[in-house]
Motif scaffolding. Sequence first.
Motif, mmCIF file in Angstrom:
data_model
loop_
_atom_site.group_PDB
_atom_site.id
_atom_site.type_symbol
_atom_site.label_atom_id
_atom_site.label_comp_id
_atom_site.label_asym_id
_atom_site.label_seq_id
_atom_site.Cartn_x
_atom_site.Cartn_y
_atom_site.Cartn_z
ATOM 1 N N SER A 143 1.610 11.564 -0.629
ATOM 2 C CA SER A 143 2.525 10.203 -0.124
ATOM 3 C C SER A 143 2.687 10.560 1.373
ATOM 4 O O SER A 143 2.726 11.566 1.757
ATOM 5 C CB SER A 143 3.579 10.140 -0.781
ATOM 6 O OG SER A 143 4.437 9.218 -0.158
ATOM 7 N N THR B 163 7.466 1.633 1.468
ATOM 8 C CA THR B 163 6.654 2.545 0.846
ATOM 9 C C THR B 163 6.279 2.379 -0.667
ATOM 10 O O THR B 163 7.121 1.784 -1.715
ATOM 11 C CB THR B 163 7.588 3.881 0.590
ATOM 12 O OG1 THR B 163 7.847 4.327 2.113
ATOM 13 C CG2 THR B 163 6.981 5.060 -0.016
ATOM 14 N N TYR C 191 -3.836 8.141 -2.010
ATOM 15 C CA TYR C 191 -2.974 7.985 -1.162
ATOM 16 C C TYR C 191 -1.850 7.031 -0.775
ATOM 17 O O TYR C 191 -2.282 5.798 -1.042
ATOM 18 C CB TYR C 191 -3.566 8.079 0.430
ATOM 19 C CG TYR C 191 -4.663 8.978 0.588
ATOM 20 C CD1 TYR C 191 -4.043 10.179 1.495
ATOM 21 C CD2 TYR C 191 -5.864 8.950 -0.042
ATOM 22 C CE1 TYR C 191 -5.124 11.199 1.694
ATOM 23 C CE2 TYR C 191 -6.904 10.163 0.182
ATOM 24 C CZ TYR C 191 -6.361 11.231 1.126
ATOM 25 O OH TYR C 191 -7.273 12.485 1.429
ATOM 26 N N LEU C 192 -0.531 7.457 -0.818
ATOM 27 C CA LEU C 192 0.464 6.271 -0.877
ATOM 28 C C LEU C 192 0.833 6.087 0.411
ATOM 29 O O LEU C 192 1.418 7.089 1.106
ATOM 30 C CB LEU C 192 1.682 6.698 -1.619
ATOM 31 C CG LEU C 192 1.489 7.163 -3.181
ATOM 32 C CD1 LEU C 192 2.756 7.668 -3.846
ATOM 33 C CD2 LEU C 192 0.835 5.940 -4.011
ATOM 34 N N VAL D 110 0.832 5.837 -10.038
ATOM 35 C CA VAL D 110 1.019 7.181 -9.688
ATOM 36 C C VAL D 110 1.341 8.002 -11.064
ATOM 37 O O VAL D 110 0.755 9.169 -11.293
ATOM 38 C CB VAL D 110 2.368 7.287 -9.001
ATOM 39 C CG1 VAL D 110 2.772 8.856 -8.799
ATOM 40 C CG2 VAL D 110 2.198 6.726 -7.426
#
Length: 278
Positions: A109, A86, A6-7, A97
């Motif tokens: 994301s 981010t 999970y970003l 990623v």
Amino acid sequence: MSGKLYLCATPIGNLEDITFRVLRTLREVDLIAAEDTRNSVKLLNHFDIKTPMTSYHEYNKIEKAYTLIEKLREGKNIALITDAGTPGISDPGEELVRMCMESGIEVTSLPGPAACITALTMSGLSTRRFAFEAFLPADRKERKTILEELGSETRTIILYEAPHRLKKTLAELLEALGDRKITLCRELTKKHETVLTERISGLIAYYETEEPKGECVLVIQGKSRKELKDAEREIWMEMNVQEHMTYYEFQGLSRKEAMKRVAKDRGVGKRDIYKELL
């Protein structure tokens, strides 16, 4: 089954900018990979998040990525956070990623704050098309190449810069791009948020008496297509018409097609080129 990466976008200044989804995810995952654990622990403590944390930064991004991917393969869910904003935008997250995608591990994301987009939207410059360059390279030769490329960029340009390098960078931008319109944003979303819209020369003059402070985002007006065409035309006009014709004929174009190209380059009619050649 493999876990998921999970970003998670975190605030760039104002803690109220974090999303409910990010907070829930940070609580539910098995591990949080943070760019700087000393910085991120303040965020986690503020929201009373007890999830274990590990470091993932520029200097261990490859070696540590293999460790994280192994944990993901074991079924653990991992959240990736950066110091601010981010993950994956101008930070080592992009490497993790890429390696996850190559390993068949699911990545998602969670949208949220990003300094480049925040600055762009409040810059007053065109937002339809933009080029994000992040920090200019430290290597002198590579830096010069990038600046030369940006000189003909028609899209709005977004750069990041540290305060101690700001004056030097503004001088380089003036030389490479000309005196373009520019918006400087600093301390975004914080108490002392500052937005300055000037010509590049105006900002240089401003910082002759003011000391640069805080991380900066520079949003720079792109070159107009008219300026670009005029610059190209000047280059062509340095040749005489016969030399210009020879340039295209050497590439295999017919004389008729070469005349059309030459006329277009010089901003005149094909008949004018024909007369000149006679």
